[in-house]
Design a protein around this motif. Structure first.
Motif, PDB file in Angstrom:
ATOM      1  N   LEU A 334       0.724  -1.310  -0.053  1.00 12.97           N
ATOM      2  CA  LEU A 334       0.096   0.111   0.065  1.00 12.97           C
ATOM      3  C   LEU A 334       0.722   1.294  -0.042  1.00 12.97           C
ATOM      4  O   LEU A 334       1.704   1.533   0.991  1.00 12.97           O
ATOM      5  N   LYS A 335       0.664   2.131  -0.870  1.00  8.25           N
ATOM      6  CA  LYS A 335       1.497   3.405  -1.052  1.00  8.25           C
ATOM      7  C   LYS A 335       1.327   4.446   0.192  1.00  8.25           C
ATOM      8  O   LYS A 335       2.094   5.123   0.687  1.00  8.25           O
ATOM      9  N   SER A 336       0.071   4.207   0.607  1.00  4.70           N
ATOM     10  CA  SER A 336      -0.262   4.984   2.079  1.00  4.70           C
ATOM     11  C   SER A 336       0.605   4.512   3.155  1.00  4.70           C
ATOM     12  O   SER A 336       0.968   5.365   4.013  1.00  4.70           O
ATOM     13  N   VAL A 337       1.316   3.378   3.241  1.00  3.27           N
ATOM     14  CA  VAL A 337       2.070   2.519   4.308  1.00  3.27           C
ATOM     15  C   VAL A 337       3.461   2.918   3.708  1.00  3.27           C
ATOM     16  O   VAL A 337       4.110   3.261   4.824  1.00  3.27           O
ATOM     17  N   THR A 338       3.900   2.480   2.647  1.00  4.44           N
ATOM     18  CA  THR A 338       5.368   2.557   2.231  1.00  4.44           C
ATOM     19  C   THR A 338       5.816   3.948   1.562  1.00  4.44           C
ATOM     20  O   THR A 338       6.897   4.302   1.575  1.00  4.44           O
ATOM     21  N   GLY A 339       4.809   4.566   1.094  1.00  8.49           N
ATOM     22  CA  GLY A 339       5.251   5.840   0.379  1.00  8.49           C
ATOM     23  C   GLY A 339       5.572   5.839  -0.909  1.00  8.49           C
ATOM     24  O   GLY A 339       6.302   6.535  -1.588  1.00  8.49           O
ATOM     25  N   ALA A 340       5.521   4.577  -1.448  1.00 13.67           N
ATOM     26  CA  ALA A 340       5.656   4.194  -2.870  1.00 13.67           C
ATOM     27  C   ALA A 340       4.791   5.266  -3.852  1.00 13.67           C
ATOM     28  O   ALA A 340       3.620   5.687  -3.431  1.00 13.67           O
ATOM     29  N   ARG A 341       5.054   5.076  -5.187  1.00 16.25           N
ATOM     30  CA  ARG A 341       4.319   6.010  -6.156  1.00 16.25           C
ATOM     31  C   ARG A 341       2.816   5.483  -6.222  1.00 16.25           C
ATOM     32  O   ARG A 341       1.929   6.192  -6.560  1.00 16.25           O
ATOM     33  N   GLU A 342       2.801   4.110  -6.033  1.00 10.57           N
ATOM     34  CA  GLU A 342       1.443   3.365  -6.491  1.00 10.57           C
ATOM     35  C   GLU A 342       1.273   2.065  -5.555  1.00 10.57           C
ATOM     36  O   GLU A 342       2.256   1.585  -5.241  1.00 10.57           O
ATOM     37  N   ASN A 343      -0.115   1.951  -5.361  1.00  4.13           N
ATOM     38  CA  ASN A 343      -0.511   0.408  -4.902  1.00  4.13           C
ATOM     39  C   ASN A 343       0.251  -0.469  -5.787  1.00  4.13           C
ATOM     40  O   ASN A 343      -0.122  -0.339  -7.072  1.00  4.13           O
ATOM     41  N   HIS A 344       0.603  -1.483  -5.415  1.00  2.00           N
ATOM     42  CA  HIS A 344       1.099  -2.482  -6.459  1.00  2.00           C
ATOM     43  C   HIS A 344       1.332  -4.059  -5.617  1.00  2.00           C
ATOM     44  O   HIS A 344       0.855  -4.121  -4.302  1.00  2.00           O
ATOM     45  N   SER A 345       1.332  -5.284  -6.619  1.00  2.00           N
ATOM     46  CA  SER A 345       1.576  -6.429  -6.197  1.00  2.00           C
ATOM     47  C   SER A 345       2.936  -6.877  -6.203  1.00  2.00           C
ATOM     48  O   SER A 345       3.619  -6.712  -7.339  1.00  2.00           O
ATOM     49  N   SER A 346       3.481  -6.972  -5.114  1.00  2.00           N
ATOM     50  CA  SER A 346       5.141  -7.263  -4.857  1.00  2.00           C
ATOM     51  C   SER A 346       5.314  -8.501  -4.422  1.00  2.00           C
ATOM     52  O   SER A 346       4.630  -9.319  -3.948  1.00  2.00           O
ATOM     53  N   GLY A 347       6.357  -9.199  -5.021  1.00  2.00           N
ATOM     54  CA  GLY A 347       6.805 -10.496  -4.821  1.00  2.00           C
ATOM     55  C   GLY A 347       7.427 -11.154  -6.018  1.00  2.00           C
ATOM     56  O   GLY A 347       6.637 -10.864  -7.175  1.00  2.00           O
ATOM     57  N   VAL A 348       8.407 -11.908  -6.010  1.00  2.00           N
ATOM     58  CA  VAL A 348       9.067 -12.637  -7.203  1.00  2.00           C
ATOM     59  C   VAL A 348       8.520 -14.222  -6.998  1.00  2.00           C
ATOM     60  O   VAL A 348       8.842 -14.972  -6.059  1.00  2.00           O
ATOM     61  N   ILE A 349       8.120 -14.789  -7.923  1.00  2.00           N
ATOM     62  CA  ILE A 349       7.527 -16.175  -8.111  1.00  2.00           C
ATOM     63  C   ILE A 349       8.453 -17.279  -8.856  1.00  2.00           C
ATOM     64  O   ILE A 349       9.017 -16.935  -9.896  1.00  2.00           O
ATOM     65  N   PHE A 350       9.026 -18.231  -8.040  1.00  2.00           N
ATOM     66  CA  PHE A 350       9.823 -19.128  -8.686  1.00  2.00           C
ATOM     67  C   PHE A 350       9.058 -20.405  -8.525  1.00  2.00           C
ATOM     68  O   PHE A 350       8.495 -20.964  -7.624  1.00  2.00           O
ATOM     69  N   MET A 351       9.459 -21.219  -9.635  1.00  2.00           N
ATOM     70  CA  MET A 351       9.091 -22.541  -9.839  1.00  2.00           C
ATOM     71  C   MET A 351      10.219 -23.527  -9.813  1.00  2.00           C
ATOM     72  O   MET A 351      11.327 -23.183 -10.274  1.00  2.00           O
ATOM     73  N   PRO A 352       9.937 -24.600  -9.224  1.00  2.00           N
ATOM     74  CA  PRO A 352      10.991 -25.670  -9.107  1.00  2.00           C
ATOM     75  C   PRO A 352      11.301 -26.235 -10.537  1.00  2.00           C
ATOM     76  O   PRO A 352      10.473 -26.249 -11.391  1.00  2.00           O
ATOM     77  N   LYS A 353      12.666 -26.328 -10.746  1.00  2.00           N
ATOM     78  CA  LYS A 353      13.208 -26.677 -12.138  1.00  2.00           C
ATOM     79  C   LYS A 353      13.293 -28.222 -11.947  1.00  2.00           C
ATOM     80  O   LYS A 353      13.727 -29.033 -10.933  1.00  2.00           O
TER      81      LYS A 353
END
Length: 353
Positions: A334-353
């Protein structure tokens, strides 16, 4: 499987290094607050790993890359043991916070070690991790991230107060969620308890028998961070620069430093709480009876201490939720919490190889 049910493992390592928290949780996507923690465990770090993570702040780039890989292997092994111990056979994904070793958002830096690809390969599961980097790239603090979970899982409380490595608070103001770090807690208290031969100050008993050092506490109150407006967050770097030198140069006994800093925490926290509010208290500090009593002395408000499971595993639970939101491409920062420019969906997804 019921269509709206999601089963996940959340993994959290806090700055106080009191261990790795794991939860196996079931979410109902139609009503996220109807979650169920099916299994939970805290795995203590070995002295070797504690030492590595404490000192990683001064590692070279090469050493950090190796730490990222090695810590990913450690996490993968611990998660597999957790799965086997509790006979878990239904997992949609695993969300791992990693361990924060660098956090200087004003310089565009935040680093949580624990290589997601390594964890995916070892556990043979989908992994969501690295929740903070994107927010920092968007001009945010990358912290705190838990308030999204406070809003979606614990909305019946006026305020959510977490007393972990740091104290942080989260609350609704109009249509926005506001949250920020207040002050250090266990990252400082545990250091001085360890000097006396204890892992932590159990129920605040050591602090309660220490001597209050008024001049030192008065000096701590003058720290400029307390005058800053949110969004704002704290990291180990700040504690090493601003807190430890003040405490060390006082040349006082550890028990007196524990008393003085615990009282200081109570002052800083009480300053941020309104009167007569309904406040959920979680994190290891919720077990510190002396600290809780001092906060109550300083502010007439209702502190609600939930079950030990929620106190101990709320952050791991919420990172599982953040993983679910990321997989569904829903807002989890949430930008209201972190001060980022916009609300966003964060995190990187990894699949097993």
């Amino acid at each position: 499987m019921i269509e709206n049910e999601v089963f996940a493992i959340g993994v959290m390592s806090g700055t106080s290094l009191d261990g790795l928290d794991l939860v196996y949780v079931k979410f109902d996507k139609k009503k996220l607050s109807d979650f169920d923690i099916l299994a939970s465990e805290t795995v203590s770090y070995s002295d070797e790993w504690k030492n590595k993570l404490q000192n990683a702040i001064s590692f070279s780039d090469k050493e950090l890359k190796k730490l990222d890989f090695d810590y990913g292997r450690l996490l993968g092994g611990i998660i597999n043991n957790f799965i086997n111990t509790f006979n878990i056979d239904n997992i949609n994904f695993i969300a791992s916070h990693g361990h924060t070793v660098l956090h200087q958002p004003e310089k565009g830096i935040t680093l949580q070690v624990g290589d997601g690809q390594i964890i995916a390969d070892i556990t043979k599961q989908k992994i969501v991790c690295d929740f903070r980097t994107q927010d920092v790239k968007l001009g945010g603090q990358g912290a705190p991230l838990v308030p999204v979970g406070d809003e979606l899982l614990f909305s019946e409380y006026d305020y959510c107060l977490n007393l972990g490595g740091f104290a942080n608070v989260s609350f609704q103001k109009g249509n926005e969620r506001i949250a920020y770090d207040i002050c250090p807690v266990n990252i400082v208290l545990n250091k001085y308890a360890e000097q006396l031969g204890f892992e932590y100050d159990d129920k605040g008993k050591i602090a309660s028998n220490g001597i209050f050092l008024m001049a030192l506490e008065s000096d701590l109150r003058l720290l400029s961070y307390y005058k800053e407006k949110p969004p704002k967050s704290l990291g180990l770097e700040w504690v090493k620069k601003e807190i430890f030198p003040r405490l060390e140069s006082s040349n006082q006994k550890p028990e007196d430093l524990l008393r003085t800093f615990t009282d200081h925490i109570a002052w800083a926290v009480a300053n941020e709480l309104p009167k007569n509010a309904k406040i959920l208290v979680t994190g290891g500090g919720a077990f510190n009876d002396y600290l809780i009593s001092k906060i109550k002395q300083k502010k007439k408000t209702t502190l609600i201490i939930p079950s030990a499971k929620i106190i101990n595993f709320k952050e791991a639970l919420i990172f599982a939720l953040l993983g679910l939101l990321r997989i569904d491409n829903q807002v989890n920062c949430l930008k209201s919490v972190t001060g980022a420019r916009e609300n966003h969906s964060s995190g990187v997804i990894f699949m097993p190889k």
